[in-house]
Design an enzyme around this catalytic site. Structure first.
Site, short mmCIF file in Angstrom:
data_model
loop_
_atom_site.label_atom_id
_atom_site.label_comp_id
_atom_site.label_asym_id
_atom_site.label_seq_id
_atom_site.Cartn_x
_atom_site.Cartn_y
_atom_site.Cartn_z
N SER A 171 59.28 -14.93 -58.91
CA SER A 171 58.40 -14.35 -59.92
C SER A 171 58.87 -12.95 -60.33
CB SER A 171 56.96 -14.35 -59.39
OG SER A 171 56.03 -14.21 -60.46
N ASP A 298 54.38 -25.38 -63.61
CA ASP A 298 54.07 -23.97 -63.39
C ASP A 298 53.10 -23.48 -64.46
OD1 ASP A 298 54.18 -21.15 -63.10
OD2 ASP A 298 56.22 -21.26 -62.31
N HIS A 326 53.83 -22.53 -59.38
CA HIS A 326 54.58 -21.28 -59.38
C HIS A 326 55.04 -20.86 -57.98
CE1 HIS A 326 56.02 -17.73 -61.38
NE2 HIS A 326 55.33 -16.91 -60.63
#
Length: 347
Positions: A171, A298, A326
């Site tokens: 991320s 996601d 995610h």
């Protein structure tokens, strides 16, 4: 009556054998479930302890963690047979993986990946960025990407002169990986962006999430998730989603146990680092070997956005994990593990 047991028909024998086999399979499955349950409880206990400590003490502490499990478990191919492991490892020159978490997370989120890599004979290192995990720095005082990435950069700078690592960023941790590629390129053999902010020169990590959260300017003006650590009349210092938003954005395919772990472990995200424009040069960042892992279910960083990232700044190779949210280290740990090994084997 007695002959019935001695001269059992083949059909009956098969039935009895099948029953014994089912019992053995049942015991094996129960054992695996018990081990998995133990691993979850251990990680949850660790997170609860960290949460308790972070409420009691001030100061700054960065810690790198290894596996939460000392057990050896049978893994799927290529390590289902222990005799295969040495031959397989011969094809992996670099065995040290440095794992960098994303926004709000900490080293704790990698516990499954750490266990799998260690059991494969590799060396995983999970790092808490400043103000994350059990690093007790106040996130309201973390205003730059340099401050946020300091534990990672410090670790890389203190490696032996000729040692390199495989760097994995999740991320917004991808921005820290990019920052490290720019400042310590000689220490990084390969950089893996896991559904991460693989930004271009002059781009902010937050810009990648604009599709889900709106523009940075609008977010700062309107978001209900902002934290004003220095007073309501001062600029915001961080943000943190509410539990329902986190579940919908990050954990739509993750197990309830892992979501529970995250709910007691997530910390506020310092706003400054994700709003900072990165300065990336062709001579340093541009020469790094980059790989991207896409997550196809996601909700935080949609597959379309991930496709755009790899189009705008093409990596060496792209891998995809079907059915992953995610957080593939929760929802698809085995699939993630296999991809990491495959990247490690690439010459």
């Amino acid at each position: 009556m007695g002959n019935h047991f001695i001269c059992m028909r083949k059909k009956d024998t098969r039935g009895k054998s099948h029953g014994s086999k089912s019992k053995r399979m049942g015991r094996s499955q129960r054992k695996l479930m018990t081990e998995e349950e133990f691993l979850h409880r251990q990680a949850l206990s660790m997170a609860l302890q960290q949460n308790h400590l972070s409420q009691r003490f001030d100061g700054s502490m960065s810690r790198r963690i290894g596996s939460t499990s000392s057990r050896r478990r049978n893994l799927s191919d290529p390590f289902s047979n222990g005799k295969q492991a040495p031959d397989f490892l011969e094809n992996i020159k670099l065995k040290k993986f440095v794992l960098v978490h994303g926004e709000g997370f900490g080293a704790w989120c990698w516990y499954k990946t750490i266990a799998l890599l260690e059991e494969a004979g590799l060396v995983p290192i999970a790092i808490d960025l400043t103000g994350s995990g059990i690093d007790l720095a106040d996130t309201n005082n973390v205003t730059t990407l340099a401050e946020y990435s300091r534990p990672l950069i410090s670790y890389l700078e203190n490696l032996p002169e000729d040692e390199q690592v495989i760097l994995v960023g999740h991320s917004t941790g991808g921005a820290c990986v990019s920052y490290a590629l720019e400042h310590c390129p000689q220490k990084i053999s390969k950089a893996i962006f896991l559904c991460a902010t693989m930004v271009s020169d002059g781009q902010r990590p937050f810009d990648v999430f604009a599709e889900e959260l709106g523009s940075a300017e609008r977010f700062i003006l309107e978001s209900q998730f902002l934290i004003h650590g220095n007073g309501e009349d001062k600029p915001p210092t961080g943000f943190m989603f509410k539990k329902q938003q986190m579940k919908g954005l990050y954990f739509n395919q993750s197990q309830t146990k892992d979501v529970a772990l995250a709910m007691v472990s997530m910390r506020p995200v310092p706003l400054g680092p994700v709003m900072e424009k990165l300065s990336l040069s062709p001579e340093k960042y541009g020469t790094g070997r980059r790989f991207f892992i896409q997550t196809l279910d996601d909700h935080a960083l949609s597959p379309d956005v991930q496709e755009k990232l790899v189009r705008d700044s093409p990596p060496e190779r792209v891998f995809k994990i079907k059915g992953s949210d995610h957080c593939p280290f929760f929802s698809k740990p085995q699939a993630l593990h296999k991809i990491l090994l495959e990247i490690a084997r690439i010459p």
